[in-house]
Scaffold this motif. Structure first.
Motif, short mmCIF file in Angstrom:
data_model
loop_
_atom_site.label_atom_id
_atom_site.label_comp_id
_atom_site.label_asym_id
_atom_site.label_seq_id
_atom_site.Cartn_x
_atom_site.Cartn_y
_atom_site.Cartn_z
N LEU A 1 31.32 54.04 2.70
CA LEU A 1 30.51 52.83 2.51
C LEU A 1 29.40 53.08 1.50
N CYS A 2 28.96 52.00 0.87
CA CYS A 2 27.77 52.04 0.02
C CYS A 2 27.13 50.66 0.05
N LEU A 3 25.88 50.59 -0.37
CA LEU A 3 25.15 49.33 -0.41
C LEU A 3 24.82 49.00 -1.86
N ILE A 4 24.91 47.71 -2.18
CA ILE A 4 24.57 47.27 -3.53
C ILE A 4 23.61 46.08 -3.46
N GLU A 5 22.83 45.96 -4.51
CA GLU A 5 21.89 44.84 -4.63
C GLU A 5 22.42 43.90 -5.71
N THR B 1 18.45 38.81 -2.26
CA THR B 1 17.77 40.11 -2.16
C THR B 1 18.34 40.99 -1.06
N ASN B 2 19.10 40.41 -0.14
CA ASN B 2 19.68 41.24 0.92
C ASN B 2 20.81 42.09 0.35
N LEU B 3 20.90 43.34 0.83
CA LEU B 3 21.90 44.27 0.34
C LEU B 3 23.27 43.93 0.91
N LYS B 4 24.30 44.20 0.11
CA LYS B 4 25.68 43.95 0.53
C LYS B 4 26.42 45.28 0.58
N SER B 5 27.37 45.37 1.49
CA SER B 5 28.11 46.62 1.65
C SER B 5 29.42 46.57 0.88
#
Length: 291
Positions: A163-167, A175-179
C-alpha cells in the motif's frame, strides 16, 4: 505547484497500448509520447504571424485596418493616415507584448516541470534523470513527498502490504489522502534492484484518455494474467505521502498522461465586450455599404 485542470469531454482513441518492462527497444518501436510537456501558445518563429492573425480576428482591428487601407488611397480620402496608423500599431504592439509575457510565463513553468528529477532503474542501478528524459516502460523509484512524474502502474512500496498513500489536491482539490496498492504478485519485488531489473512483465492498457477516475488493463507475468484497476495506478500531478518509497512502471508519459489530456492549448479568448463590439462594427459596415 502543479497546475489544476478541469475535466473535458472524453477524448476518443482507437487502440490499446502494450508495454514491456525493462525492454526499451520494444517500447521505443511503439513511438510513445516523450515525457516532455509544452503548454505554450507560440514559439520564436510562429509568434509574429500567429499573434497578428489572432489579433485581426477581432473585428475592431480588422475594421481599422480596412479604414487605414482606404486612407492610403488618395482618390478615396484626403485625410492623413498617420493618426489611424499609430493608433492601430499601438494597440497591436501592446497586445502582442501582453501575449508574449503570458507565453514566456508558461514556458518557464513548463521548463520547471520538465527539469525536475526522478530515480530511474537503468542496468540494475538507480540513475537520477530529468523528467523530460523519462520514457514509457521505465521503472521509477518515487520517494516520500515526491511528485509523480508520469502515469504509472504501482509495482511495490516500502509497506509489506504494497500500500501507499497519495495526495491528489493538485488534480481534484481534495486534501484527504487516497490509498493505492500494488498487485500481490509484484509486492515481493520490494526494492531489490536485481529482481526489478529482471522484471519482464507485459502491460496492456487502454489508450490515453482524460478520465481521472478510471484505469483498465492487464499485467502478464510468469505466464499469468492479472487485472489492473484504478487502485493500482498513480497519476502524474499526485504526490506520494507517508510512504518511504514506491516503485512503479511508466504507462503514459507527457501529453498522453491524464493530466495533460485534460489540458488544452491556450485558445483565443473573446470577452462579452468583444462580441458586443463585433455586432456594432458589423452594423456600422452594413450601414456604410447600404448608404
Amino acid at each position: 505547484m502543479q497546475r489544476i485542470f478541469c475535466f473535458n469531454k472524453n477524448k476518443i482513441a482507437t487502440a490499446n497500448r502494450t508495454i514491456k518492462a525493462n525492454d526499451s527497444k520494444y517500447n521505443a518501436s511503439n513511438k510513445f509520447a516523450k515525457n516532455i510537456i509544452s503548454t505554450t501558445k507560440y514559439n520564436i518563429i510562429t509568434f509574429l504571424p500567429k499573434n497578428l492573425f489572432e489579433q485581426f480576428r477581432r473585428l475592431a482591428n480588422a475594421f481599422f485596418l480596412f479604414l487605414l487601407i482606404l486612407l492610403f488611397i488618395p482618390q478615396i480620402s484626403s485625410l492623413q493616415p498617420i493618426t489611424t496608423l499609430l493608433s492601430l500599431v499601438f494597440v497591436l504592439v501592446v497586445t502582442a507584448i501582453k501575449d508574449a509575457v503570458d507565453d514566456i510565463a508558461r514556458y518557464r513553468s513548463d521548463r520547471q516541470f520538465n527539469n525536475r528529477r526522478s530515480d530511474v532503474l537503468i542496468d540494475k542501478q538507480l540513475v537520477r534523470i530529468y523528467w523530460r528524459e523519462i520514457k514509457v516502460g521505465d521503472i521509477i523509484r518515487i520517494h516520500n513527498n515526491d511528485f509523480i512524474p508520469a502515469d504509472m502502474v504501482l509495482i511495490s512500496t516500502s509497506e509489506p502490504s504494497g500500500l501507499c498513500l497519495i495526495e491528489t489536491a493538485d488534480l481534484d482539490g481534495e486534501t484527504n489522502l487516497k490509498s493505492r496498492e500494488a498487485l500481490e504478485t509484484t509486492i515481493d519485488l520490494q526494492d531489490d534492484l536485481e529482481n526489478l531489473s529482471k522484471f519482464d512483465a507485459k502491460i496492456e492498457c487502454e489508450p490515453p484518455n482524460n478520465n481521472f477516475l478510471r484505469f483498465e488493463g492487464t499485467l502478464t507475468w510468469n505466464q499469468h494474467i492479472y487485472s489492473l484497476k484504478n487502485e493500482n495506478f498513480l497519476l502524474r500531478g499526485t504526490r506520494l505521502r507517508n510512504t518511504q518509497w514506491a516503485f512503479a512502471i511508466v504507462c503514459y508519459a507527457g501529453r498522453d498522461t491524464k493530466l495533460m489530456q485534460n489540458s488544452d492549448k491556450p485558445k483565443f479568448k473573446r470577452t462579452k465586450i468583444d462580441l458586443w463590439l463585433n455586432k456594432i462594427i458589423l452594423g456600422v459596415k452594413y450601414f456604410i455599404l447600404t448608404f
